[in-house]
Design an enzyme around this catalytic site. Structure first.
Site: not given
Length: 460
Positions: A44-46
């Site tokens: 999700v950190k993308d």
């Protein structure tokens, strides 16, 4: 039609929902998983990485030829490495020494430079990871510190993308959103959007490690990476991330490590979803929530990252046994020995010599672990907080030859930490751990020291 993109950056977001049909088979309320591990960098950190870099460029904080610097447990660094290298920047990722080794390998594969530093220190300690990367950002010309914990472009990414995707994918039927809370960006942005668009009807639930201080724990260490709020007992000021808005979270589900890790393994075995331990925590929380709901409700749980980054940890039977999270049927000898050994006696590392002598007076074998005590809670022991060992024999000798006085600090007389063995391991493995001449072995249950077995208890 299969999508065609001009850049991998265009493929960030747009992740699918999967119904957890097997884990949620007995539940009236359906549970859908938002598969964030299908982002191009595996987490999700993308989304936050792309949002933060674009915002820094717009604000003139990051210029051509610059350097992106960040402290990370791994995933945000990977996202920043992908986005940063695509846009021509040097990327330096400061990685916690507690993170899975796979994450550092992935960072290097994407062209990032990796600096390993500890996080199990007081926040003010110069050697703490956050302070190490802060110095790098100050010393390197043209460097920009992403600072995901306080950067508002982090939650904004989820206001613009994750939240609207969930609302559209469920046709506005979502009633409960469950996510882990680390920096707070995901739950604040996604949860805040869903509350706003639903007129306040969506309930937001934070999945939190049992000892994390977000949900009311004491802040002592846990084994699920990337979520929770750790509080070292020596930290002077407990700062919460500015990316986190507490008012967005309606309640927390506090999930023990074992439940989180075993749920992550069930996701792979029963749902075909290879996800990380924080996904296990989130799913465990979502299942708890769904059990209280009816068929008119719909739960969406966010799965932050891929299990490929944790093959040496949660998805390794050997690692799970070593830390006392996995017990094979029939392998009960150590648990039986633990029950017979009596209560664990531990000596705080800041005790006096006289206090340690008194604590060890009736201890079988005369040896005990020395631990980093936490004054804010009833005394307990965590495997990650054991700092050494102390024996009645060493203390008696020091007092007898005048090398120590009863009122002296214990620290100078501490021996090395005792070896450990998981409760699900064999007696033979416990004997092997004692091969170096140690007087006792610590037995771990769910990653925490549950007892001490003297050499004679496992030598027969």
């Amino acid at each position: 039609m299969t999508a065609v993109h001009e850049s991998v950056l265009d493929a960030i977001g747009g992740t699918p929902l999967f119904r957890l049909a097997r884990l949620g088979a007995d539940l009236a309320a359906p549970v859908y998983a938002k598969a964030e591990f299908l982002n191009i960098g595996g987490s999700v950190k993308d989304r936050a990485a792309l949002s933060m870099i674009l915002a820094a460029e717009r604000d003139g904080l990051l210029k051509p030829g610059g350097t992106v610097v960040e402290a990370t447990s791994g995933n945000t660094g990977i996202g920043l490495a992908i986005v940063g290298r695509q846009r021509g920047y040097r990327v330096i990722a400061g990685v916690s020494d507690r993170s899975a080794s796979e994450k550092s390998d992935i960072l290097r594969a994407y062209g990032a430079e990796v600096v390993i530093a500890p996080t199990a220190l007081p926040r003010e300690d110069p050697g703490h990871l956050f302070n190490v990367v802060q110095r790098l950002a100050e010393e390197i010309p043209g460097a920009w510190l992403a600072n995901q914990y306080d950067n508002q472009a982090n939650p904004d990414a989820h206001v613009r993308t994750t939240g609207p995707e969930i609302w559209e994918q469920t046709g506005g039927r979502v009633t409960h959103f469950v996510a882990g809370v680390g920096t707070g960006g995901t739950v604040t942005g996604t949860g805040g959007y869903l509350k706003q668009v639903s007129g306040g009807t969506v309930t937001v639930v934070g999945a939190d490690p049992e000892s994390s201080s977000y949900g009311g724990g004491d802040g002592s260490p846990w084994f699920v990476e990337s979520i929770g709020h750790f509080l070292h007992p020596g930290t002077v000021e407990d700062r919460r991330p500015q990316a986190y808005r507490a008012e967005v979270v309606d309640s927390f589900e506090r999930i023990p490590d074992r439940e989180s890790l075993l749920t992550a393994r069930r996701l792979a075995r029963e749902e075909g979803i290879l996800a990380g331990p924080s996904s296990g925590a989130a799913v465990a929380a979502a299942l708890r929530v769904a059990r209280r709901l009816g068929p008119d409700d719909l739960v969406v749980v966010l799965l932050p990252d891929s299990g490929r980054s944790y093959l040496s940890k949660v998805h390794s039977d050997a690692w799970m046994r070593e830390w006392g999270f996995l017990e094979e049927p029939g392998e009960t000898a150590l648990r039986e020995a633990l029950a017979a050994a009596g209560p664990l006696v531990a000596v705080p590392a800041d005790a006096t010599v006289g206090g340690a002598v008194e604590a060890l007076r009736d201890v079988p074998g005369g040896v005990a672990p020395a631990v980093l005590a936490r004054a804010a809670r009833p005394f307990g022991v965590s495997a990650t907080e054991v700092v050494g060992s102390v024996s009645r024999e060493v203390l008696a000798a020091a007092l007898a030859d005048g090398g120590a006085e009863p009122g002296d600090p214990l620290g100078a007389l501490l021996g090395p930490a005792l070896p450990t063995v998981g409760v699900g391991q064999s007696v033979a493995e416990a004997r092997s751990a004692l091969a170096g001449g140690h007087p006792a072995v610590l037995v771990l249950v769910d990653g925490r020291v549950a007892g001490l077995l003297p050499r004679e208890a496992v030598s027969s």
